[in-house]
Scaffold this active site. Structure first.
Site, mmCIF file in Angstrom:
data_model
loop_
_atom_site.group_PDB
_atom_site.id
_atom_site.type_symbol
_atom_site.label_atom_id
_atom_site.label_comp_id
_atom_site.label_asym_id
_atom_site.label_seq_id
_atom_site.Cartn_x
_atom_site.Cartn_y
_atom_site.Cartn_z
ATOM 1 N N GLY A 1 0.821 -0.905 -0.298
ATOM 2 C CA GLY A 1 0.425 -0.084 -0.011
ATOM 3 C C GLY A 1 1.231 1.504 -0.215
ATOM 4 N N HIS A 2 1.847 1.335 0.794
ATOM 5 C CA HIS A 2 3.089 2.825 0.880
ATOM 6 C C HIS A 2 3.911 2.402 -0.090
ATOM 7 C CE1 HIS A 2 2.590 0.834 5.602
ATOM 8 N NE2 HIS A 2 2.275 2.492 5.240
ATOM 9 N N LYS B 1 -7.532 4.291 1.846
ATOM 10 C CA LYS B 1 -7.544 3.802 3.043
ATOM 11 C C LYS B 1 -7.829 4.049 4.252
ATOM 12 C CE LYS B 1 -7.007 -0.098 6.054
ATOM 13 N NZ LYS B 1 -5.818 0.887 6.925
ATOM 14 N N GLN C 1 -8.929 10.627 7.441
ATOM 15 C CA GLN C 1 -7.371 11.281 7.200
ATOM 16 C C GLN C 1 -7.584 12.443 6.016
ATOM 17 O OE1 GLN C 1 -3.852 8.934 9.196
ATOM 18 N NE2 GLN C 1 -3.557 9.006 6.852
ATOM 19 N N ARG D 1 -0.752 -3.283 10.569
ATOM 20 C CA ARG D 1 -2.074 -4.072 11.494
ATOM 21 C C ARG D 1 -2.040 -5.187 11.234
ATOM 22 N NH1 ARG D 1 -2.784 1.206 13.077
ATOM 23 N NH2 ARG D 1 -2.216 2.549 15.226
HETATM 24 P P1 AMP Z 1 0.474 4.695 8.372
HETATM 25 O O1 AMP Z 1 1.905 4.033 7.758
HETATM 26 O O2 AMP Z 1 -0.810 3.536 7.956
HETATM 27 O O3 AMP Z 1 0.489 5.891 8.311
HETATM 28 O O4 AMP Z 1 0.070 4.625 6.492
HETATM 29 C C1 AMP Z 1 0.569 5.828 5.625
HETATM 30 C C2 AMP Z 1 0.224 6.355 4.477
HETATM 31 O O5 AMP Z 1 0.099 5.050 3.570
HETATM 32 C C3 AMP Z 1 -1.497 6.716 4.705
HETATM 33 O O6 AMP Z 1 -1.464 7.484 3.429
HETATM 34 C C4 AMP Z 1 -2.121 5.669 4.298
HETATM 35 O O7 AMP Z 1 -3.387 6.478 4.121
HETATM 36 C C5 AMP Z 1 -1.165 4.927 3.116
HETATM 37 N N1 AMP Z 1 -1.801 3.119 3.562
HETATM 38 C C6 AMP Z 1 -2.205 2.391 3.529
HETATM 39 N N2 AMP Z 1 -2.329 1.395 3.752
HETATM 40 C C7 AMP Z 1 -2.905 1.719 2.097
HETATM 41 C C8 AMP Z 1 -3.287 1.028 1.594
HETATM 42 N N3 AMP Z 1 -3.884 -0.871 1.468
HETATM 43 N N4 AMP Z 1 -3.729 1.584 -0.123
HETATM 44 C C9 AMP Z 1 -3.128 2.998 -0.182
HETATM 45 N N5 AMP Z 1 -2.632 3.363 1.294
HETATM 46 C C10 AMP Z 1 -2.519 3.306 1.952
#
Ligand code: AMP
Length: 285
Positions: free
Chosen positions: A38-39, A151, A155, A189
């Protein structure tokens, strides 16, 4: 070119100052690390429309509640750096907590109304922590564009609201949710789940899709769509629904009746793991 790792605000500013002087457009992808595909899709998007891609990796204590997973949140920095390097990231900013919160934090960013429902109702300080750290990152890195995943829909809406209200000169780019083949949205997670719990997880996206279908076939009654979804999710004894809501896409407020475009969003606990997901739906005219 090898990836550059910076750990201090001074260092990242120095690097980006040089880049800016070359008139390169800087893209920022804020993350908490434990990077996954995703990242990587955010990074890929950043690579396609920015000249220089910076990824921040920071598990922000301010956005975790007292009984949440701040301490056990995964922090595999070496692996994250490798993923960034392979994804073509130019620079990683991975500060310590004491660097970001060097003195007592007295100033906070609160975006009113957009955080009232969905996750905001259950994680009271969460979005204040998110908006505050993102404001800091924008002031540290001065990106031209910053990339956020759909996702985390609420936010995204809150960051857009903050940028507009506080006149940050940063373009916010939304990236679609990246999913496993069975529909589960990728999340750092997800690794908390046991194999049995993981096997239940696809029902979350299946239920969102069923709600979307029902809305797109003309169901306008929020209660009916919500009721069917909560029933479907609750059929699994390992799942507890925290919320299932239908909101308007801009103000993130629950709608009484479904007209035009809406966002269907939910949070569930599978065992002790909290998963969130959402989908767009458009009611027929
Ligand atoms: P996090 O590390 O969970 O704070 O996420 C960092 C960024 O990655 C945030 O903008 C999230 O929305 C995005 N993100 C996390 N998981 C996904 C996913 N499965 N698809 C797209 N973006 C994601």
């Amino acid at each position: 070119v090898r990836i550059v790792l910076t750990r201090t605000i001074q260092d990242v500013r120095k690097h980006l100052e040089l880049i800016r002087r070359q008139s390169k457009r800087i893209g920022l992808v804020p993350t908490m690390g434990a990077l996954h595909a995703g990242h990587a899709s955010l990074i890929e998007r950043a690579r396609s429309d920015s000249d220089f891609v910076t990824v921040s990796i920071f598990v922000n204590p301010l956005q975790f509640g007292p009984n949440e997973d701040y301490l056990r949140y995964p922090r595999p920095l070496e692996r994250d750096l490798e993923i960034c390097e392979n994804a073509g990231v130019d620079l990683v900013f991975a500060p310590e907590v004491t660097e970001v919160y060097a003195s007592e934090q007295r100033t906070f960013v609160e975006v009113s109304r957009l955080g009232d429902h969905l996750c905001g109702a259950f994680r009271p300080e969460h979005f204040r922590g998110v908006a505050t750290v993102v404001a800091k990152l924008f002031n540290i890195a001065h990106p031209d564009r910053a990339y956020f995943g759909e996702k985390d829909y609420q936010q995204l809406a809150i960051i857009r609201g903050m940028v507009k209200d506080l006149n940050f000169g940063v373009e916010i780019v939304a990236v679609p949710t990246f999913r496993e083949p069975d529909g589960l949205a990728l999340s750092s997670r997800n690794a908390y789940m046991s194999p049995a719990e993981r096997a239940l997880a696809p029902v979350v996206f299946q239920t969102l899709r069923a709600a979307k279908t029902s809305i797109e076939q003309g169901e306008r009654r929020t209660d009916v769509v919500k009721g069917a979804a909560i029933k479907a999710l609750s059929r699994e004894s390992g799942i507890r629904v925290q919320y299932f809501e239908i909101v308007d896409p801009l103000e993130v407020q629950p709608v009484a009746e479904i007209h035009g475009e809406v966002r269907v969003a939910c949070a569930v606990f599978i065992g002790n793991t909290r998963l969130i997901d959402n989908i767009a739906a458009v009611s027929p005219e």
